[in-house]
Design a protein around this motif. Sequence first.
Motif, PDB file in Angstrom:
ATOM      1  N   LEU A   1     -30.300  16.448  20.535  1.00 20.18           N
ATOM      2  CA  LEU A   1     -30.734  15.994  18.902  1.00 20.18           C
ATOM      3  C   LEU A   1     -31.012  17.096  17.826  1.00 20.18           C
ATOM      4  O   LEU A   1     -31.719  18.377  18.688  1.00 20.18           O
ATOM      5  N   LEU A   2     -30.412  18.144  17.110  1.00 23.89           N
ATOM      6  CA  LEU A   2     -30.230  18.901  16.416  1.00 23.89           C
ATOM      7  C   LEU A   2     -30.894  18.502  14.685  1.00 23.89           C
ATOM      8  O   LEU A   2     -31.304  17.882  13.975  1.00 23.89           O
ATOM      9  N   PRO A   3     -32.572  19.133  14.779  1.00 26.73           N
ATOM     10  CA  PRO A   3     -33.316  18.551  13.643  1.00 26.73           C
ATOM     11  C   PRO A   3     -32.639  19.232  12.243  1.00 26.73           C
ATOM     12  O   PRO A   3     -31.829  20.274  12.231  1.00 26.73           O
ATOM     13  N   TRP A   4     -32.847  18.871  10.778  1.00 25.13           N
ATOM     14  CA  TRP A   4     -32.385  19.703   9.865  1.00 25.13           C
ATOM     15  C   TRP A   4     -33.811  19.101   8.728  1.00 25.13           C
ATOM     16  O   TRP A   4     -34.390  18.480   8.669  1.00 25.13           O
ATOM     17  N   ILE A   5     -33.543  20.092   8.184  1.00 27.78           N
ATOM     18  CA  ILE A   5     -34.235  20.061   6.547  1.00 27.78           C
ATOM     19  C   ILE A   5     -33.508  20.236   5.174  1.00 27.78           C
ATOM     20  O   ILE A   5     -32.834  21.262   5.314  1.00 27.78           O
ATOM     21  N   PRO A   6     -34.068  19.000   5.245  1.00 25.97           N
ATOM     22  CA  PRO A   6     -32.808  19.001   3.673  1.00 25.97           C
ATOM     23  C   PRO A   6     -33.297  19.891   2.797  1.00 25.97           C
ATOM     24  O   PRO A   6     -33.986  20.683   2.718  1.00 25.97           O
TER      25      PRO A   6
END
Length: 263
Positions: free
Chosen positions: A123-128
Amino acid sequence: MPTWNSMRYIQECIASLLAQTHNNYELLVCDGGSTDGTLEYLESIGDPRIQIVSRQDTGLVNALNIGFSKTSGDILCWLNSDDRYLCNNTLARVVDKLKSGDLQFVIGGCAMLAENGRIMRYLLPWIPQPPFKYRGHSNCFTGSLFFKKAAWAKFGQFSEQNKYAFEYELARQLMAFPQQGCILTGAPVAGFRLRPDSVSGANSHAMALERNTVVGNIVHENAPLKHQLIRLYSYAILGLLPTFIRYLRANRNTMAVRNVWKN
């Protein structure tokens, strides 16, 4: 590291920490009163960096608050006793990235682990990114989340009224300032174990309800198209589309992960 009767997994977890190339760290263990040999195992390691700071607490959230109140490091994180780091340069990569005075937190990629430890999915996280705000959807596995002590001081501590989705309280505050965060590119850094008797596994419905309260938004498990588009937009702004493609490739064949990230 919060623990309670963790002998099934904690040796693998500790081994992943002791293998780190960056060795200037402390591990503060808060144990809820284990009776299965966990405490004896920890004491047998004989490493001065590993300290048992509590032998009794009132639960997972209380254990974390106790542990963080006793930290002396400049960069903080926590790893549950059934989780593990996936590569031996995890801490080195984090320290190198957080040398920047402008950054307050970093999030690395993670892996879902089967109960036997087998990697199931990456899973690759993300920052909106603005104009979009954090609404509780972003992949933010706590074992791959690292933040500066100043950020924790601003946060204070976890509300012990929350029992299952408490980490979203911290994630919400960190991601309110997206310019202060960064995603680690390259190989995933940590893995979390899926098991039916874990806090989240045994209380999935209660966790979902509590998460909605904490983030102030109803988070649908099957993310709608709008959410996916916002995620891709954030990856594009952060320059993460090549990394995202690598994660997709790795998920096709988890055995080939080293080849995917060898460069």
